[in-house]
Scaffold this active site. Structure first.
Site, PDB file in Angstrom:
ATOM      1  NE  ARG A  66      -1.944  -1.644   3.582  1.00 26.66           N
ATOM      2  CZ  ARG A  66      -2.349  -1.773   4.839  1.00 26.66           C
ATOM      3  NH1 ARG A  66      -3.556  -1.375   5.201  1.00 26.66           N
ATOM      4  NH2 ARG A  66      -1.560  -2.280   5.759  1.00 26.66           N
ATOM      5  CE  LYS A 111       1.769  -2.847   8.717  1.00 25.81           C
ATOM      6  NZ  LYS A 111       0.508  -3.406   9.299  1.00 25.81           N
ATOM      7  CE1 TYR A 127      -4.769   1.926  10.619  1.00 26.75           C
ATOM      8  CE2 TYR A 127      -3.757   1.489   8.489  1.00 26.75           C
ATOM      9  CZ  TYR A 127      -4.890   1.663   9.270  1.00 26.75           C
ATOM     10  OH  TYR A 127      -6.125   1.568   8.706  1.00 26.75           O
ATOM     11  CG  HIS A 144      -1.081  -1.265  15.393  1.00 26.94           C
ATOM     12  ND1 HIS A 144      -2.376  -1.437  15.859  1.00 26.94           N
ATOM     13  CD2 HIS A 144      -1.183  -1.117  14.050  1.00 26.94           C
ATOM     14  CE1 HIS A 144      -3.206  -1.409  14.838  1.00 26.94           C
ATOM     15  NE2 HIS A 144      -2.518  -1.189  13.737  1.00 26.94           N
ATOM     16  CD  GLU A 164      -2.615   2.546  15.826  1.00 24.79           C
ATOM     17  OE1 GLU A 164      -2.491   2.902  14.644  1.00 24.79           O
ATOM     18  OE2 GLU A 164      -1.650   2.538  16.625  1.00 24.79           O
ATOM     19  CB  VAL A 169     -11.673 -11.383  10.288  1.00 26.86           C
ATOM     20  CG1 VAL A 169     -11.109 -10.039   9.849  1.00 26.86           C
ATOM     21  CG2 VAL A 169     -12.313 -12.102   9.106  1.00 26.86           C
ATOM     22  CB  ALA A 170     -11.159 -11.626  15.692  1.00 27.06           C
ATOM     23  CG  ASP A 173      -6.451  -8.006  14.006  1.00 24.89           C
ATOM     24  OD1 ASP A 173      -7.437  -8.661  14.393  1.00 24.89           O
ATOM     25  OD2 ASP A 173      -6.523  -6.808  13.682  1.00 24.89           O
ATOM     26  CB  VAL A 219      -4.252 -13.900   6.309  1.00 22.51           C
ATOM     27  CG1 VAL A 219      -3.440 -12.702   5.848  1.00 22.51           C
ATOM     28  CG2 VAL A 219      -3.823 -15.152   5.547  1.00 22.51           C
TER      29      VAL A 219
HETATM   30  P1  NAD Z   1     -16.404  -3.884  15.449  1.00 20.25           P
HETATM   31  O1  NAD Z   1     -16.166  -3.250  16.776  1.00 20.25           O
HETATM   32  O2  NAD Z   1     -17.013  -3.092  14.358  1.00 20.25           O
HETATM   33  O3  NAD Z   1     -17.314  -5.196  15.644  1.00 20.25           O
HETATM   34  C1  NAD Z   1     -17.080  -6.140  16.639  1.00 20.25           C
HETATM   35  C2  NAD Z   1     -18.402  -6.793  16.987  1.00 20.25           C
HETATM   36  O4  NAD Z   1     -18.135  -7.891  17.872  1.00 20.25           O
HETATM   37  C3  NAD Z   1     -19.375  -5.856  17.728  1.00 20.25           C
HETATM   38  O5  NAD Z   1     -20.613  -5.802  17.041  1.00 20.25           O
HETATM   39  C4  NAD Z   1     -19.513  -6.512  19.105  1.00 20.25           C
HETATM   40  O6  NAD Z   1     -20.812  -6.356  19.667  1.00 20.25           O
HETATM   41  C5  NAD Z   1     -19.231  -7.965  18.744  1.00 20.25           C
HETATM   42  N1  NAD Z   1     -18.886  -8.828  19.882  1.00 20.25           N
HETATM   43  C6  NAD Z   1     -18.170  -8.548  20.995  1.00 20.25           C
HETATM   44  N2  NAD Z   1     -18.126  -9.633  21.779  1.00 20.25           N
HETATM   45  C7  NAD Z   1     -18.831 -10.616  21.163  1.00 20.25           C
HETATM   46  C8  NAD Z   1     -19.158 -11.950  21.479  1.00 20.25           C
HETATM   47  N3  NAD Z   1     -18.754 -12.523  22.632  1.00 20.25           N
HETATM   48  N4  NAD Z   1     -19.896 -12.668  20.589  1.00 20.25           N
HETATM   49  C9  NAD Z   1     -20.325 -12.113  19.431  1.00 20.25           C
HETATM   50  N5  NAD Z   1     -20.060 -10.841  19.095  1.00 20.25           N
HETATM   51  C10 NAD Z   1     -19.316 -10.109  19.943  1.00 20.25           C
HETATM   52  O7  NAD Z   1     -14.985  -4.486  15.010  1.00 20.25           O
HETATM   53  P2  NAD Z   1     -14.536  -4.802  13.512  1.00 20.25           P
HETATM   54  O8  NAD Z   1     -14.003  -3.568  12.891  1.00 20.25           O
HETATM   55  O9  NAD Z   1     -15.631  -5.527  12.839  1.00 20.25           O
HETATM   56  O10 NAD Z   1     -13.285  -5.773  13.755  1.00 20.25           O
HETATM   57  C11 NAD Z   1     -13.441  -7.154  14.104  1.00 20.25           C
HETATM   58  C12 NAD Z   1     -12.062  -7.791  14.218  1.00 20.25           C
HETATM   59  O11 NAD Z   1     -11.442  -7.877  12.931  1.00 20.25           O
HETATM   60  C13 NAD Z   1     -11.063  -6.996  15.082  1.00 20.25           C
HETATM   61  O12 NAD Z   1     -10.317  -7.894  15.865  1.00 20.25           O
HETATM   62  C14 NAD Z   1     -10.182  -6.321  14.061  1.00 20.25           C
HETATM   63  O13 NAD Z   1      -8.917  -5.997  14.598  1.00 20.25           O
HETATM   64  C15 NAD Z   1     -10.101  -7.439  13.068  1.00 20.25           C
HETATM   65  N6  NAD Z   1      -9.560  -7.075  11.736  1.00 20.25           N
HETATM   66  C16 NAD Z   1      -8.696  -7.977  11.183  1.00 20.25           C
HETATM   67  C17 NAD Z   1      -8.183  -7.757   9.915  1.00 20.25           C
HETATM   68  C18 NAD Z   1      -7.299  -8.810   9.307  1.00 20.25           C
HETATM   69  O14 NAD Z   1      -6.676  -8.534   8.289  1.00 20.25           O
HETATM   70  N7  NAD Z   1      -7.252 -10.011   9.835  1.00 20.25           N
HETATM   71  C19 NAD Z   1      -8.486  -6.575   9.219  1.00 20.25           C
HETATM   72  C20 NAD Z   1      -9.368  -5.658   9.803  1.00 20.25           C
HETATM   73  C21 NAD Z   1      -9.902  -5.927  11.071  1.00 20.25           C
END
Ligand code: NAD
Length: 360
Positions: free
Chosen positions: A15, A73, A92, A94, A116, A265-266, A268, A296
């Site tokens: 990027r 980054k 970013y 972190h 962030e 996805v979570a 990270d 990933v």
């Molecule tokens: P967000 O805050 O918009 O959404 C998170 C959701 O999780 C909320 O609606 C919340 O109510 C819900 N939640 C919390 N605890 C819960 C549970 N026990 N059961 C079910 N739902 C629950 O966050 P987001 O922007 O959607 O990000 C989600 C994750 O994706 C984060 O960890 C973020 O860092 C990660 N992410 C990863 C990548 C990647 O490349 N892997 C890229 C972007 C974001």
């Protein structure tokens, strides 16, 4: 103001922090933009496009010598030498996960704004949202590929065909990632279930999807039941500032279908599936108990062009304000002020100070 855009040098980062359109917006307001030669190549943006937009193409040293440096980054060790007192760094960072960089920014006296932690009144994080949108939309796409037999999956087509049932996609967490994942999975013809702990969020999802998704309270019982029929499970929970809760434990995996796929996805934030571990785009999946895992941690990295435009759409308005007003912008814009992490050798963000036991 002079704005510098260095080329990203972190491994596999394609990027770039500013598009030619962004350059044009700055130049039109009387600022000078110094773009490192080749900075946009990974995103399909040529030096000629930047020059046509009014940028000067320069070396890394010249780009870093600008008053404001805008990046994607965090600086890596090779870039610490550029950190200095009269530099405003916007990227970013972190920092809570990176003590050497925190110390380098403090030692350099650099003023650093972390994308962030830029935060609006309602608690949302506008400069993280675009990457969650990208990752969310990618999740069904990578999940669908992993479900194909040659990729280790159970050989199921997400949308089915007339006369054959579609796949079942279960999404845990209905925030930005989950909602975008649902949109694409529905578009691909899958049957979609979303679980969330937030009742208002479930009400919202029920409204916007007009009953086309099944919404469920995220209880252990509902998770256990849902994952049994899932062909594709997408982890998308976030508890801000904390590690993700382990909602799918290892002992639940044998109840899932052989060849089903988990895209967490979570990952990270540690992931919401006990058996997930970070993987790379080069080798994205592995199998545990017959279930394909995709972990990933930088999914948007695979689509740098889309990600570059998505990111700069959101970062540009703040950058324009910083270029116009300098540090006064922090006084006028509370969201930007929350983004400030270090200034003149001092930590200005509580979470980072707490992470390293440093004064704040
Ligand atoms: P967000 O805050 O918009 O959404 C998170 C959701 O999780 C909320 O609606 C919340 O109510 C819900 N939640 C919390 N605890 C819960 C549970 N026990 N059961 C079910 N739902 C629950 O966050 P987001 O922007 O959607 O990000 C989600 C994750 O994706 C984060 O960890 C973020 O860092 C990660 N992410 C990863 C990548 C990647 O490349 N892997 C890229 C972007 C974001």
């Amino acid at each position: 103001m002079i704005v510098g855009v260095p080329k990203e040098i972190k491994t596999l980062e394609n990027r770039v922090a500013l598009t030619p359109g962004g350059v044009e917006s700055l130049v039109r307001r009387g600022h000078r933009v110094l773009v490192q030669r080749g900075a946009g190549v990974g995103s399909g943006l040529s030096d000629a496009e930047y020059e046509a937009a009014g940028a000067q193409m320069v070396s890394a040293e010249e780009a870093w010598a600008a008053q404001i440096v805008v990046k994607v980054k965090e600086p890596i060790a090779e870039e610490y030498k550029y950190l200095r007192k009269d530099l405003l760094l916007y990227t970013y960072l972190h920092l809570a996960a990176d003590e050497p960089l925190t110390r380098a920014l403090l030692a350099g006296g650099t003023t650093a704004i972390a994308y962030e932690t830029v935060q609006l009144e309602d608690g949302s994080l506008p400069l993280l949202t675009p990457m969650s949108e990208v990752a969310g939309r990618m999740a069904p796409q990578v999940g669908a590929a992993a479900l194909e037999k040659p990729h280790g999956g159970r050989g199921v087509l997400l949308g089915g065909v007339p006369g054959v049932a579609p796949a079942s996609v279960v999404i845990i967490g209905g925030g930005v990632v989950g909602t975008n994942a649902a949109k694409i999975a529905l578009g691909m013809g899958a049957q979609v279930t979303i679980l969330d702990v937030s009742k208002p969020r479930l009400q919202y999802l029920d409204d916007v999807f007009g009953g086309r998704v099944i919404t469920l309270a995220s209880t252990e019982a509902n998770i256990k039941k849902s994952i049994q029929h899932a062909d594709l499970l997408i982890g998308a929970v976030l508890i801000p500032g904390a590690k993700a809760p382990k909602l799918v434990r290892r002992d639940m995996l044998p109840t899932m279908k052989e060849g089903s796929v988990i895209v967490d996805v979570a990952v990270d934030q540690g992931g919401c599936v006990e058996t997930i571990r970070p993987t790379t785009h080069k080798d994205p999946t592995y199998v545990v108990d017959g279930v394909v895992h995709y972990g990933v941690a930088n999914m948007p990295g695979a689509v740098p062009r889309t990600s570059t435009f998505a990111l700069t759409n959101e970062t540009l308005p703040y950058l324009l304000q910083l270029a116009e007003e300098g540090l006064d912008a922090l006084r006028h814009n509370a969201a930007l002020r929350r983004g400030l992490n270090t200034h003149q050798g001092k930590l200005t963000y509580k979470g980072v100070a707490e992470a390293f036991g440093l004064p704040y």
